[in-house]
Design a protein around this motif. Structure first.
Motif, mmCIF file in Angstrom:
data_model
loop_
_atom_site.group_PDB
_atom_site.id
_atom_site.type_symbol
_atom_site.label_atom_id
_atom_site.label_comp_id
_atom_site.label_asym_id
_atom_site.label_seq_id
_atom_site.Cartn_x
_atom_site.Cartn_y
_atom_site.Cartn_z
ATOM 1 N N ALA A 27 -75.229 -18.110 2.297
ATOM 2 C CA ALA A 27 -75.666 -17.305 1.155
ATOM 3 C C ALA A 27 -75.800 -15.831 1.536
ATOM 4 O O ALA A 27 -75.436 -14.947 0.752
ATOM 5 C CB ALA A 27 -76.985 -17.836 0.618
ATOM 6 N N SER A 28 -76.288 -15.560 2.740
ATOM 7 C CA SER A 28 -76.407 -14.179 3.195
ATOM 8 C C SER A 28 -75.031 -13.545 3.367
ATOM 9 O O SER A 28 -74.826 -12.379 3.006
ATOM 10 C CB SER A 28 -77.189 -14.116 4.509
ATOM 11 O OG SER A 28 -77.378 -12.788 4.927
ATOM 12 N N GLY A 29 -74.092 -14.303 3.908
ATOM 13 C CA GLY A 29 -72.722 -13.798 4.027
ATOM 14 C C GLY A 29 -72.125 -13.479 2.676
ATOM 15 O O GLY A 29 -71.462 -12.450 2.499
ATOM 16 N N VAL A 30 -72.365 -14.362 1.703
ATOM 17 C CA VAL A 30 -71.856 -14.131 0.343
ATOM 18 C C VAL A 30 -72.469 -12.864 -0.233
ATOM 19 O O VAL A 30 -71.773 -12.016 -0.775
ATOM 20 C CB VAL A 30 -72.160 -15.341 -0.576
ATOM 21 C CG1 VAL A 30 -71.929 -14.986 -2.041
ATOM 22 C CG2 VAL A 30 -71.320 -16.541 -0.192
ATOM 23 N N GLN A 31 -73.770 -12.729 -0.124
ATOM 24 C CA GLN A 31 -74.462 -11.636 -0.799
ATOM 25 C C GLN A 31 -74.418 -10.311 -0.034
ATOM 26 O O GLN A 31 -74.311 -9.257 -0.644
ATOM 27 C CB GLN A 31 -75.918 -12.017 -1.049
ATOM 28 C CG GLN A 31 -76.637 -11.025 -1.927
ATOM 29 C CD GLN A 31 -77.997 -11.496 -2.361
ATOM 30 O OE1 GLN A 31 -78.371 -12.639 -2.149
ATOM 31 N NE2 GLN A 31 -78.757 -10.621 -2.966
ATOM 32 N N PHE A 32 -74.496 -10.365 1.305
ATOM 33 C CA PHE A 32 -74.646 -9.122 2.068
ATOM 34 C C PHE A 32 -73.491 -8.819 3.013
ATOM 35 O O PHE A 32 -73.414 -7.719 3.546
ATOM 36 C CB PHE A 32 -75.938 -9.168 2.888
ATOM 37 C CG PHE A 32 -77.162 -9.394 2.054
ATOM 38 C CD1 PHE A 32 -77.612 -8.416 1.174
ATOM 39 C CD2 PHE A 32 -77.850 -10.585 2.132
ATOM 40 C CE1 PHE A 32 -78.731 -8.629 0.405
ATOM 41 C CE2 PHE A 32 -78.975 -10.806 1.360
ATOM 42 C CZ PHE A 32 -79.425 -9.824 0.484
ATOM 43 N N GLY A 33 -72.619 -9.781 3.259
ATOM 44 C CA GLY A 33 -71.529 -9.570 4.201
ATOM 45 C C GLY A 33 -71.941 -9.921 5.630
ATOM 46 O O GLY A 33 -73.119 -10.096 5.936
ATOM 47 N N PHE A 34 -70.944 -10.028 6.476
ATOM 48 C CA PHE A 34 -71.166 -10.471 7.848
ATOM 49 C C PHE A 34 -72.025 -9.491 8.644
ATOM 50 O O PHE A 34 -72.984 -9.892 9.305
ATOM 51 C CB PHE A 34 -69.828 -10.701 8.567
ATOM 52 C CG PHE A 34 -69.988 -11.326 9.911
ATOM 53 C CD1 PHE A 34 -70.138 -12.697 10.040
ATOM 54 C CD2 PHE A 34 -70.006 -10.547 11.064
ATOM 55 C CE1 PHE A 34 -70.302 -13.287 11.276
ATOM 56 C CE2 PHE A 34 -70.171 -11.121 12.309
ATOM 57 C CZ PHE A 34 -70.317 -12.498 12.416
ATOM 58 N N ARG A 35 -71.696 -8.229 8.587
ATOM 59 C CA ARG A 35 -72.401 -7.231 9.415
ATOM 60 C C ARG A 35 -73.905 -7.228 9.143
ATOM 61 O O ARG A 35 -74.705 -7.213 10.071
ATOM 62 C CB ARG A 35 -71.826 -5.848 9.174
ATOM 63 C CG ARG A 35 -72.594 -4.776 9.942
ATOM 64 C CD ARG A 35 -72.032 -3.424 9.718
ATOM 65 N NE ARG A 35 -71.042 -3.213 10.758
ATOM 66 C CZ ARG A 35 -70.151 -2.260 10.753
ATOM 67 N NH1 ARG A 35 -70.097 -1.420 9.748
ATOM 68 N NH2 ARG A 35 -69.308 -2.125 11.730
ATOM 69 N N ARG A 36 -74.299 -7.275 7.875
ATOM 70 C CA ARG A 36 -75.735 -7.252 7.544
ATOM 71 C C ARG A 36 -76.410 -8.588 7.839
ATOM 72 O O ARG A 36 -77.640 -8.657 7.853
ATOM 73 C CB ARG A 36 -75.917 -6.865 6.078
ATOM 74 C CG ARG A 36 -75.554 -5.390 5.852
ATOM 75 C CD ARG A 36 -75.865 -4.919 4.467
ATOM 76 N NE ARG A 36 -77.302 -4.921 4.215
ATOM 77 C CZ ARG A 36 -77.821 -4.893 3.001
ATOM 78 N NH1 ARG A 36 -77.045 -4.869 1.935
ATOM 79 N NH2 ARG A 36 -79.129 -4.891 2.833
ATOM 80 N N THR A 37 -75.633 -9.634 8.099
ATOM 81 C CA THR A 37 -76.190 -10.948 8.427
ATOM 82 C C THR A 37 -76.368 -11.135 9.938
ATOM 83 O O THR A 37 -77.008 -12.079 10.366
ATOM 84 C CB THR A 37 -75.297 -12.054 7.819
ATOM 85 O OG1 THR A 37 -75.183 -11.824 6.402
ATOM 86 C CG2 THR A 37 -75.869 -13.440 8.015
ATOM 87 N N ILE A 38 -75.863 -10.237 10.737
ATOM 88 C CA ILE A 38 -75.976 -10.365 12.198
ATOM 89 C C ILE A 38 -77.435 -10.495 12.672
ATOM 90 O O ILE A 38 -77.720 -11.352 13.517
ATOM 91 C CB ILE A 38 -75.229 -9.224 12.914
ATOM 92 C CG1 ILE A 38 -73.718 -9.428 12.741
ATOM 93 C CG2 ILE A 38 -75.594 -9.166 14.405
ATOM 94 C CD1 ILE A 38 -72.861 -8.286 13.265
ATOM 95 N N PRO A 39 -78.387 -9.726 12.171
ATOM 96 C CA PRO A 39 -79.775 -9.931 12.615
ATOM 97 C C PRO A 39 -80.285 -11.350 12.341
ATOM 98 O O PRO A 39 -81.059 -11.904 13.129
ATOM 99 C CB PRO A 39 -80.574 -8.888 11.826
ATOM 100 C CG PRO A 39 -79.579 -7.823 11.522
ATOM 101 C CD PRO A 39 -78.271 -8.542 11.303
ATOM 102 N N HIS A 40 -79.841 -11.933 11.248
ATOM 103 C CA HIS A 40 -80.202 -13.312 10.919
ATOM 104 C C HIS A 40 -79.662 -14.260 11.998
ATOM 105 O O HIS A 40 -80.367 -15.159 12.460
ATOM 106 C CB HIS A 40 -79.630 -13.634 9.542
ATOM 107 C CG HIS A 40 -80.108 -14.914 8.949
ATOM 108 N ND1 HIS A 40 -79.951 -15.190 7.629
ATOM 109 C CD2 HIS A 40 -80.698 -16.017 9.472
ATOM 110 C CE1 HIS A 40 -80.434 -16.390 7.355
ATOM 111 N NE2 HIS A 40 -80.888 -16.913 8.469
#
Length: 176
Positions: A27-40
């Protein structure tokens, strides 16, 4: 060393199969993209590693010596995974609500401690795969390291899949 290969395989299956972390990464990848999901991704990795250390330091003994706790974790984890499957199948996971920011590394670490699948996986790994030919401390540290190394590509795969699917989910009909 055969225990470490078995641990890596067990960790891979635990980390790559659907569960709370992977649904959230998708869901984070869908909504925010890969780069912004890296901290997750980093937070999940650190959370799993810290849980492995705590379980190996004695928390696992408590859970494995009190059968009701272990059974309770398995039941709660299974029910939660069934709930997530229902949400995905019904479209509830992708429709409607949006969040403003992806999870931070710290939030993802904390989430591991309330994630039933993570507890079941870490307890199973630590109680089964500690290498007997290594000292206790070295064996535990090596186990936590192996588990963390395996989590990274598995988590990244789910985040990348969400990012890839984002372009298809932009249309409301496809999203449903």
């Amino acid at each position: 060393m055969s225990e470490l290969w078995a641990l890596a395989a067990f960790s891979f299956v635990s980390a790559v199969t659907p569960g709370p972390n992977n649904v959230m990464l998708w869901a984070s990848g869908v909504q925010f993209g890969f780069r912004r999901t890296i901290p997750h991704i980093v937070g999940i990795t650190a959370g799993v590693g810290s849980m492995a250390l705590l379980v190996a330091a004695g928390l696992g003994v408590l859970i494995t010596t009190v059968p009701a706790l272990e059974i309770g974790l398995k039941v709660i984890g299974s029910l939660y995974l069934l709930y997530l499957a229902y949400q995905i199948a019904g479209g509830g996971a992708s429709g409607g609500r949006q969040v403003a920011e992806p999870l931070s590394a710290w939030q993802a670490i904390v989430f591991q401690y309330v994630n039933p699948k993570a507890w079941v996986s870490v307890i199973g790994a630590v109680t089964t795969f500690r290498p007997p030919d290594l000292g206790v401390v070295v064996g535990i540290l090596l186990m936590a390291f192996v588990m963390m190394i395996v989590v990274v590509p598995c988590a990244a795969l789910w985040a990348a899949a969400g990012t890839f699917l984002n372009r298809f989910l932009a249309e409301d009909r496809r999203s449903r």
